[in-house]
Motif scaffolding. Sequence first.
Motif, PDB file in Angstrom:
ATOM      1  N   MET A 129     -70.732 -86.969 -61.449  1.00 59.31           N
ATOM      2  CA  MET A 129     -71.128 -86.990 -62.857  1.00 59.31           C
ATOM      3  C   MET A 129     -71.452 -88.405 -63.311  1.00 59.31           C
ATOM      4  SD  MET A 129     -68.442 -84.240 -64.506  1.00 59.31           S
ATOM      5  CE  MET A 129     -66.973 -84.992 -63.790  1.00 59.31           C
ATOM      6  N   THR A 130     -70.626 -89.366 -62.889  1.00 57.66           N
ATOM      7  CA  THR A 130     -70.829 -90.753 -63.292  1.00 57.66           C
ATOM      8  C   THR A 130     -72.129 -91.310 -62.740  1.00 57.66           C
ATOM      9  OG1 THR A 130     -68.426 -91.082 -63.321  1.00 57.66           O
ATOM     10  CG2 THR A 130     -69.795 -93.052 -63.311  1.00 57.66           C
ATOM     11  N   MET A 131     -72.405 -91.044 -61.474  1.00 56.60           N
ATOM     12  CA  MET A 131     -73.637 -91.544 -60.859  1.00 56.60           C
ATOM     13  C   MET A 131     -74.858 -90.940 -61.534  1.00 56.60           C
ATOM     14  SD  MET A 131     -72.381 -91.464 -56.876  1.00 56.60           S
ATOM     15  CE  MET A 131     -74.014 -91.695 -56.207  1.00 56.60           C
ATOM     16  N   GLY A 132     -74.817 -89.642 -61.808  1.00 57.11           N
ATOM     17  CA  GLY A 132     -75.937 -89.004 -62.488  1.00 57.11           C
ATOM     18  C   GLY A 132     -76.148 -89.564 -63.878  1.00 57.11           C
ATOM     19  N   ALA A 133     -75.048 -89.762 -64.624  1.00 60.14           N
ATOM     20  CA  ALA A 133     -75.144 -90.314 -65.971  1.00 60.14           C
ATOM     21  C   ALA A 133     -75.650 -91.755 -65.952  1.00 60.14           C
ATOM     22  CB  ALA A 133     -73.783 -90.243 -66.657  1.00 60.14           C
ATOM     23  N   ASP A 134     -75.242 -92.542 -64.950  1.00 62.94           N
ATOM     24  CA  ASP A 134     -75.712 -93.925 -64.827  1.00 62.94           C
ATOM     25  C   ASP A 134     -77.219 -93.990 -64.620  1.00 62.94           C
ATOM     26  OD1 ASP A 134     -73.143 -94.887 -65.066  1.00 62.94           O
ATOM     27  OD2 ASP A 134     -72.844 -95.221 -62.929  1.00 62.94           O
ATOM     28  N   LEU A 135     -77.730 -93.109 -63.777  1.00 66.79           N
ATOM     29  CA  LEU A 135     -79.141 -93.152 -63.415  1.00 66.79           C
ATOM     30  C   LEU A 135     -80.048 -92.550 -64.477  1.00 66.79           C
ATOM     31  CD1 LEU A 135     -78.803 -92.054 -59.672  1.00 66.79           C
ATOM     32  CD2 LEU A 135     -79.288 -94.364 -60.514  1.00 66.79           C
ATOM     33  N   ALA A 136     -79.501 -91.658 -65.313  1.00 66.49           N
ATOM     34  CA  ALA A 136     -80.337 -90.918 -66.262  1.00 66.49           C
ATOM     35  C   ALA A 136     -80.816 -91.812 -67.406  1.00 66.49           C
ATOM     36  CB  ALA A 136     -79.553 -89.728 -66.828  1.00 66.49           C
ATOM     37  N   PRO A 137     -82.114 -91.816 -67.707  1.00 70.81           N
ATOM     38  CA  PRO A 137     -82.616 -92.560 -68.873  1.00 70.81           C
ATOM     39  C   PRO A 137     -82.165 -91.881 -70.166  1.00 70.81           C
ATOM     40  CG  PRO A 137     -84.383 -91.264 -67.897  1.00 70.81           C
ATOM     41  CD  PRO A 137     -83.197 -91.121 -66.988  1.00 70.81           C
ATOM     42  N   ALA A 138     -81.817 -92.658 -71.159  1.00 70.50           N
ATOM     43  CA  ALA A 138     -81.244 -92.103 -72.392  1.00 70.50           C
ATOM     44  C   ALA A 138     -82.194 -91.158 -73.113  1.00 70.50           C
ATOM     45  CB  ALA A 138     -80.840 -93.246 -73.328  1.00 70.50           C
ATOM     46  N   ASP A 139     -83.515 -91.411 -73.032  1.00 69.75           N
ATOM     47  CA  ASP A 139     -84.462 -90.588 -73.784  1.00 69.75           C
ATOM     48  C   ASP A 139     -84.800 -89.275 -73.088  1.00 69.75           C
ATOM     49  OD1 ASP A 139     -85.665 -92.061 -71.788  1.00 69.75           O
ATOM     50  OD2 ASP A 139     -87.570 -92.310 -72.861  1.00 69.75           O
ATOM     51  N   HIS A 140     -84.505 -89.180 -71.783  1.00 71.57           N
ATOM     52  CA  HIS A 140     -84.767 -87.933 -71.051  1.00 71.57           C
ATOM     53  C   HIS A 140     -83.585 -87.641 -70.115  1.00 71.57           C
ATOM     54  CE1 HIS A 140     -88.783 -87.343 -72.568  1.00 71.57           C
ATOM     55  NE2 HIS A 140     -89.115 -88.574 -72.230  1.00 71.57           N
ATOM     56  N   ARG A 141     -82.396 -87.734 -70.682  1.00 73.89           N
ATOM     57  CA  ARG A 141     -81.185 -87.586 -69.878  1.00 73.89           C
ATOM     58  C   ARG A 141     -81.067 -86.184 -69.275  1.00 73.89           C
ATOM     59  NH1 ARG A 141     -77.692 -89.709 -73.279  1.00 73.89           N
ATOM     60  NH2 ARG A 141     -77.425 -91.684 -72.191  1.00 73.89           N
ATOM     61  N   ILE A 142     -81.283 -85.149 -70.072  1.00 77.31           N
ATOM     62  CA  ILE A 142     -81.117 -83.781 -69.588  1.00 77.31           C
ATOM     63  C   ILE A 142     -82.112 -83.478 -68.471  1.00 77.31           C
ATOM     64  CG2 ILE A 142     -81.304 -81.339 -70.206  1.00 77.31           C
ATOM     65  CD1 ILE A 142     -78.764 -82.603 -71.203  1.00 77.31           C
ATOM     66  N   GLU A 143     -83.359 -83.904 -68.650  1.00 73.32           N
ATOM     67  CA  GLU A 143     -84.372 -83.647 -67.630  1.00 73.32           C
ATOM     68  C   GLU A 143     -83.992 -84.292 -66.305  1.00 73.32           C
ATOM     69  OE1 GLU A 143     -86.625 -83.738 -71.595  1.00 73.32           O
ATOM     70  OE2 GLU A 143     -84.890 -84.696 -70.675  1.00 73.32           O
ATOM     71  N   PHE A 144     -83.500 -85.541 -66.370  1.00 73.73           N
ATOM     72  CA  PHE A 144     -83.099 -86.215 -65.133  1.00 73.73           C
ATOM     73  C   PHE A 144     -81.890 -85.527 -64.511  1.00 73.73           C
ATOM     74  CE2 PHE A 144     -80.659 -89.193 -62.640  1.00 73.73           C
ATOM     75  CZ  PHE A 144     -81.623 -89.789 -61.842  1.00 73.73           C
ATOM     76  N   LEU A 145     -80.906 -85.160 -65.327  1.00 70.92           N
ATOM     77  CA  LEU A 145     -79.710 -84.514 -64.796  1.00 70.92           C
ATOM     78  C   LEU A 145     -80.036 -83.170 -64.154  1.00 70.92           C
ATOM     79  CD1 LEU A 145     -77.109 -85.327 -67.602  1.00 70.92           C
ATOM     80  CD2 LEU A 145     -77.163 -86.249 -65.271  1.00 70.92           C
ATOM     81  N   ALA A 146     -81.073 -82.494 -64.645  1.00 72.34           N
ATOM     82  CA  ALA A 146     -81.502 -81.248 -64.021  1.00 72.34           C
ATOM     83  C   ALA A 146     -81.973 -81.506 -62.589  1.00 72.34           C
ATOM     84  CB  ALA A 146     -82.614 -80.599 -64.842  1.00 72.34           C
TER      85      ALA A 146
END
Length: 373
Positions: free
Chosen positions: A334-351
């Motif tokens: 979860m931490t690695m995914g949250a670190d890498l995800a851009p704030a403006d498209h966080r959900i899309e990246f986490l998908a």
Amino acid sequence: MDYCEEINEAMKTNLRRALHHPLFLSLYFPSFLGFFAGGLLSPVTPLYMASFQVNYATIGLMLSMASVGKLVMDLPGGVIIPKLGIKKALAIGALIIGAANLAMYRSRFPYEIIIYQFFLGIGDAFYNTSRIGFAAAMTENEHRGRSLSLLGGMNRISRIFSPTLGGILAAAMGLRFVFLISGIIFLVETVVIIARVPKNFAQANPTHSDFGIMWQLVKEKASVLWRTGIGAMLLTTVRIARFTLIPLYAAEVLGLQADQVGLILSAASVADALNIYTAGIIMDRFGRRFAAIPCVGVMAVSMALIPFTTGFWGLLAVGALAGLGNGFGSGIMMTMGADLAPADHRIEFLAVWHLILGVGLSLIHISEPTRPY
């Protein structure tokens, strides 16, 4: 203070930190309910699938369909969740999982299990992507490791008792009864999510979201996803393996009963829970890899030792070793995914991130040593 007292004190300290955290009622408590409901089923599900007296291919298909459903919905979820809003997507995911478990309780034929497992995976895709998006939005980077290690710790704490309880319930009331209890708990979690997740997370994201944005994110972060994603996928494969391989090996090779399997998984979770907050401190102070390396190393050794166990106590010891190793990685995915995800498209990246992790999960189900009992 003897060793048992030290374990008890460490668990109490970790629990106190979680209870006083500002995200307790909106994130940690509902997550605990979901983890607890899943833990009830961990010693039961493989045995329940095998009880239908069908061929190898059908058993493997039943076990894998939750992963298939999740893989199918991961990317569409990245488009749908921002349009729904995180709060609504969280509630829908928990509701689908609960309904699928209740349907499993009523199932009579293998094809029903295949369908319900597929929908369980769909619910899981909504649920997990939304939850990590919510957690990431509510935490700062410098404290994210500790916050998300506590979220991962909810899983560990819940699994101290839930596998044992699941095994006891299965032995007393039958395997399918545990699905009824699990489904009810998920429905309760749905109510908690609706009541406690802040209203601002009920609003849909006005930012346009589609598959083109996800593809653009993949291109922009291709090198990072390749390096980090492959490692995360392999780590996920090793971590999930114990929840499938240990119950199947215990019943298939050692002839242990469901309640004994539950005790083994609970012992693993006790060892796992000891490192909840330590893992977060390691990630925040020294970097994510310093938690990932001991996690993978210890777990790999424990998996290699499984074939050398000859009875309940040997498998319990190996399970505890696996739990201790897994504790070093509490919340790390979860931490690695949250670190890498851009704030403006966080959900899309986490998908996309969850799709990569889901491939590792699918590898486990494809290679499972299943046969009818």
